[in-house]
Scaffold this motif. Structure first.
Motif, PDB file in Angstrom:
ATOM      1  N   ALA A  34      36.103  -1.303   1.384  1.00  0.00           N
ATOM      2  CA  ALA A  34      35.578  -2.667   1.462  1.00  0.00           C
ATOM      3  C   ALA A  34      34.093  -2.660   1.178  1.00  0.00           C
ATOM      4  CB  ALA A  34      35.830  -3.250   2.848  1.00  0.00           C
ATOM      5  N   ALA A  35      33.622  -3.691   0.483  1.00  0.00           N
ATOM      6  CA  ALA A  35      32.181  -3.831   0.266  1.00  0.00           C
ATOM      7  C   ALA A  35      31.494  -4.043   1.613  1.00  0.00           C
ATOM      8  CB  ALA A  35      31.912  -5.018  -0.658  1.00  0.00           C
ATOM      9  N   ASP A  36      30.425  -3.272   1.846  1.00  0.00           N
ATOM     10  CA  ASP A  36      29.681  -3.365   3.097  1.00  0.00           C
ATOM     11  C   ASP A  36      28.249  -2.920   2.820  1.00  0.00           C
ATOM     12  OD1 ASP A  36      28.551  -3.196   5.584  1.00  0.00           O
ATOM     13  OD2 ASP A  36      30.216  -2.121   6.513  1.00  0.00           O
ATOM     14  N   PRO A  37      27.321  -3.870   2.712  1.00  0.00           N
ATOM     15  CA  PRO A  37      25.935  -3.502   2.384  1.00  0.00           C
ATOM     16  C   PRO A  37      25.314  -2.529   3.373  1.00  0.00           C
ATOM     17  CG  PRO A  37      26.270  -5.876   2.200  1.00  0.00           C
ATOM     18  CD  PRO A  37      27.503  -5.320   2.831  1.00  0.00           C
ATOM     19  N   ALA A  38      25.819  -2.499   4.611  1.00  0.00           N
ATOM     20  CA  ALA A  38      25.235  -1.618   5.615  1.00  0.00           C
ATOM     21  C   ALA A  38      25.759  -0.187   5.523  1.00  0.00           C
ATOM     22  CB  ALA A  38      25.518  -2.168   7.023  1.00  0.00           C
ATOM     23  N   ALA A  39      26.796   0.035   4.731  1.00  0.00           N
ATOM     24  CA  ALA A  39      27.396   1.368   4.630  1.00  0.00           C
ATOM     25  C   ALA A  39      26.728   2.163   3.514  1.00  0.00           C
ATOM     26  CB  ALA A  39      28.888   1.258   4.367  1.00  0.00           C
ATOM     27  N   PRO A  40      26.719   3.494   3.614  1.00  0.00           N
ATOM     28  CA  PRO A  40      26.181   4.317   2.524  1.00  0.00           C
ATOM     29  C   PRO A  40      26.914   4.026   1.220  1.00  0.00           C
ATOM     30  CG  PRO A  40      26.556   5.637   4.498  1.00  0.00           C
ATOM     31  CD  PRO A  40      27.168   4.296   4.771  1.00  0.00           C
ATOM     32  N   GLY A  41      26.161   3.766   0.163  1.00  0.00           N
ATOM     33  CA  GLY A  41      26.768   3.453  -1.118  1.00  0.00           C
ATOM     34  C   GLY A  41      27.281   2.037  -1.229  1.00  0.00           C
ATOM     35  N   GLY A  42      27.148   1.247  -0.160  1.00  0.00           N
ATOM     36  CA  GLY A  42      27.558  -0.150  -0.212  1.00  0.00           C
ATOM     37  C   GLY A  42      29.038  -0.385  -0.017  1.00  0.00           C
ATOM     38  N   GLU A  43      29.814   0.666   0.328  1.00  0.00           N
ATOM     39  CA  GLU A  43      31.240   0.525   0.554  1.00  0.00           C
ATOM     40  C   GLU A  43      31.646   1.290   1.808  1.00  0.00           C
ATOM     41  OE1 GLU A  43      33.327  -0.223  -3.763  1.00  0.00           O
ATOM     42  OE2 GLU A  43      33.100   1.844  -3.085  1.00  0.00           O
ATOM     43  N   ARG A  44      32.660   0.757   2.472  1.00  0.00           N
ATOM     44  CA  ARG A  44      33.149   1.372   3.701  1.00  0.00           C
ATOM     45  C   ARG A  44      34.623   1.695   3.549  1.00  0.00           C
ATOM     46  NH1 ARG A  44      35.302  -1.493   7.933  1.00  0.00           N
ATOM     47  NH2 ARG A  44      34.430  -3.409   7.032  1.00  0.00           N
ATOM     48  N   ALA A  45      35.011   2.944   3.830  1.00  0.00           N
ATOM     49  CA  ALA A  45      36.416   3.344   3.735  1.00  0.00           C
ATOM     50  C   ALA A  45      37.240   2.610   4.782  1.00  0.00           C
ATOM     51  CB  ALA A  45      36.549   4.851   3.924  1.00  0.00           C
ATOM     52  N   GLN A  96      55.113  10.453   4.759  1.00  0.00           N
ATOM     53  CA  GLN A  96      54.215   9.315   4.585  1.00  0.00           C
ATOM     54  C   GLN A  96      53.097   9.419   5.608  1.00  0.00           C
ATOM     55  OE1 GLN A  96      55.451   5.281   3.794  1.00  0.00           O
ATOM     56  NE2 GLN A  96      57.611   5.903   3.784  1.00  0.00           N
ATOM     57  N   THR A  97      51.875   9.193   5.157  1.00  0.00           N
ATOM     58  CA  THR A  97      50.733   9.210   6.065  1.00  0.00           C
ATOM     59  C   THR A  97      49.868   7.978   5.823  1.00  0.00           C
ATOM     60  OG1 THR A  97      49.398  10.517   4.523  1.00  0.00           O
ATOM     61  CG2 THR A  97      50.654  11.730   6.193  1.00  0.00           C
ATOM     62  N   GLU A  98      49.162   7.574   6.863  1.00  0.00           N
ATOM     63  CA  GLU A  98      48.170   6.510   6.723  1.00  0.00           C
ATOM     64  C   GLU A  98      47.013   6.813   7.659  1.00  0.00           C
ATOM     65  OE1 GLU A  98      47.598   1.662   7.131  1.00  0.00           O
ATOM     66  OE2 GLU A  98      49.596   2.518   6.800  1.00  0.00           O
ATOM     67  N   ASP A  99      45.825   6.796   7.096  1.00  0.00           N
ATOM     68  CA  ASP A  99      44.607   6.999   7.876  1.00  0.00           C
ATOM     69  C   ASP A  99      43.772   5.735   7.802  1.00  0.00           C
ATOM     70  OD1 ASP A  99      44.400  10.056   8.635  1.00  0.00           O
ATOM     71  OD2 ASP A  99      45.240   9.959   6.617  1.00  0.00           O
ATOM     72  N   ARG A 100      43.395   5.220   8.964  1.00  0.00           N
ATOM     73  CA  ARG A 100      42.598   3.994   9.031  1.00  0.00           C
ATOM     74  C   ARG A 100      41.269   4.285   9.721  1.00  0.00           C
ATOM     75  NH1 ARG A 100      47.264   0.222  11.771  1.00  0.00           N
ATOM     76  NH2 ARG A 100      48.912   0.569  10.211  1.00  0.00           N
ATOM     77  N   VAL A 101      40.231   3.637   9.233  1.00  0.00           N
ATOM     78  CA  VAL A 101      38.906   3.765   9.833  1.00  0.00           C
ATOM     79  C   VAL A 101      38.434   2.374  10.229  1.00  0.00           C
ATOM     80  CG1 VAL A 101      36.533   4.557   9.539  1.00  0.00           C
ATOM     81  CG2 VAL A 101      38.404   5.775   8.397  1.00  0.00           C
ATOM     82  N   ALA A 102      38.167   2.162  11.521  1.00  0.00           N
ATOM     83  CA  ALA A 102      37.697   0.871  12.016  1.00  0.00           C
ATOM     84  C   ALA A 102      36.203   0.720  11.745  1.00  0.00           C
ATOM     85  CB  ALA A 102      37.980   0.743  13.512  1.00  0.00           C
ATOM     86  N   ARG A 103      35.717  -0.496  11.889  1.00  0.00           N
ATOM     87  CA  ARG A 103      34.293  -0.764  11.627  1.00  0.00           C
ATOM     88  C   ARG A 103      33.390   0.055  12.537  1.00  0.00           C
ATOM     89  NH1 ARG A 103      31.343  -4.519   8.943  1.00  0.00           N
ATOM     90  NH2 ARG A 103      33.228  -5.645   8.305  1.00  0.00           N
ATOM     91  N   ASP A 104      33.877   0.360  13.768  1.00  0.00           N
ATOM     92  CA  ASP A 104      33.052   1.144  14.693  1.00  0.00           C
ATOM     93  C   ASP A 104      33.124   2.643  14.417  1.00  0.00           C
ATOM     94  OD1 ASP A 104      35.553   1.880  15.560  1.00  0.00           O
ATOM     95  OD2 ASP A 104      35.366   1.021  17.576  1.00  0.00           O
ATOM     96  N   GLY A 105      33.866   3.026  13.352  1.00  0.00           N
ATOM     97  CA  GLY A 105      33.965   4.430  12.977  1.00  0.00           C
ATOM     98  C   GLY A 105      35.130   5.165  13.584  1.00  0.00           C
ATOM     99  N   SER A 106      35.860   4.534  14.512  1.00  0.00           N
ATOM    100  CA  SER A 106      37.019   5.200  15.106  1.00  0.00           C
ATOM    101  C   SER A 106      38.141   5.327  14.078  1.00  0.00           C
ATOM    102  CB  SER A 106      37.505   4.422  16.335  1.00  0.00           C
ATOM    103  OG  SER A 106      37.908   3.110  15.969  1.00  0.00           O
ATOM    104  N   ALA A 107      38.895   6.408  14.169  1.00  0.00           N
ATOM    105  CA  ALA A 107      39.919   6.706  13.169  1.00  0.00           C
ATOM    106  C   ALA A 107      41.300   6.740  13.813  1.00  0.00           C
ATOM    107  CB  ALA A 107      39.627   8.044  12.499  1.00  0.00           C
ATOM    108  N   ALA A 108      42.312   6.486  12.995  1.00  0.00           N
ATOM    109  CA  ALA A 108      43.700   6.548  13.431  1.00  0.00           C
ATOM    110  C   ALA A 108      44.520   7.187  12.325  1.00  0.00           C
ATOM    111  CB  ALA A 108      44.231   5.162  13.765  1.00  0.00           C
TER     112      ALA A 108
END
Length: 284
Positions: free
Chosen positions: A262-273, A26-38
């Motif tokens: 998530a919908a995010d108008p500031a992100a490329p394509g309007g969505e943020r992973a 099992q794996t899970e990858d998360r990306v925070a709003r500041d771009g940091s990953a886990a």
């Protein structure tokens, strides 16, 4: 993680290997709003044995680790440590439908004992474990059994309807969110063309914005710390895409990959992973 409905189980062969250990990751990858990953990873051993006309499915977590900011990594390791090495056995019907947890009381006692040992070794951080211990000790049997059975349910794909190749059906589920609560979601699931001995499904879901608004209203009425998160929950606009692969010969889960944006108008394509979760059979 992650980890078939009764009708689908009845329509597919269920022929797991007997007394042969299978390894799932099992794996899970998360990306925070500041771009940091886990990145979080857990490895589990799965074994099927005969039980009259049915089976016993035993799952044992072997390891759990994280590549993440220090606090998040420590929290994950501490939270998973009580479950490492403790086998959880679930009865299955001949078609693979999950039933009762075997020796649930004793299994849960092992989990609590392991958590107590972790807390005792935490030194001046021992008090950090008190809320979790209190929750585990007072958890109702139904909630306890649901937690113990969750890995088995993930392996058996209980959310999939019985579809022929090329067919599509409505799908209603709950979607995990980055704010620590589940949100109702609605969409469709499609059975793709079988390929290379695998039965393939894809699902697309959108978070229920009305449900998010109702939860936010309840949190505002409750006041306190929860009220401060109400606006963020009301603003959630989530979308999930999932790909599932099952063995056509055994009915076993081969892989499940879920991506939430998530919908995010500031992100490329309007969505943020936000999150990608995977559950993969790595040693058949």
């Amino acid at each position: 993680m992650i980890a078939l409905a009764a009708a689908l189980l009845a329509s597919l062969p269920f022929a797991p290997p007997i007394d042969h250990p299978l390894l799932y990751r099992q794996t899970e990858d998360r990306v925070a709003r500041d771009g940091s990953a886990a990145h979080f990873i857990m490895t589990e051993e799965v074994r099927y044995t005969r039980d009259g006309a049915g089976y016993i499915l035993t799952i044992r977590a072997l390891s759990a680790d994280a590549q993440a900011p220090e606090m998040a990594a420590k929290a994950f390791r501490a939270g998973m440590k009580p479950f490492i090495g403790i086998p959880v056995a679930v009865r299955l019907s001949a078609a693979g439908e999950p039933g009762a947890v075997i020796d649930a009381d004793a299994t849960w006692a092992h989990v609590i004992g392991s958590l107590e040992a972790v807390a005792a070794s935490a030194g001046d951080r021992k008090a950090d474990f008190d809320p979790m211990l209190a929750g585990f000790r007072t958890m109702p049997p139904a909630a306890r059994d649901a937690m113990l059975k969750a890995p088995a349910i993930a392996l058996l794909g209980l959310s999939l309807p019985p579809l022929g190749q090329g067919e599509t059906s409505a799908l209603d589920e709950s979607m995990e969110t980055p704010l620590g609560m589940a949100l109702a979601s609605h969409g469709t699931v499609h059975r793709d063309a079988d390929r290379n001995g695998a039965i393939l499904y894809t699902a697309d879901l959108a978070g229920d914005t009305n449900a998010a608004g109702r939860i936010a209203d309840q949190m505002r009425k409750a006041g306190g710390p929860a009220a401060a998160r109400a606006d963020a929950i009301a603003a959630l606009r989530l979308r999930e895409h999932r790909e599932i692969s099952l063995s056509a010969s055994s009915g076993l889960l081969l892989s499940s990959i879920s991506r939430i944006v998530a919908a995010d108008p500031a992100a490329p394509g309007g969505e943020r992973a936000l999150t990608q979760r995977g559950l993969t059979l790595v040693s058949p």
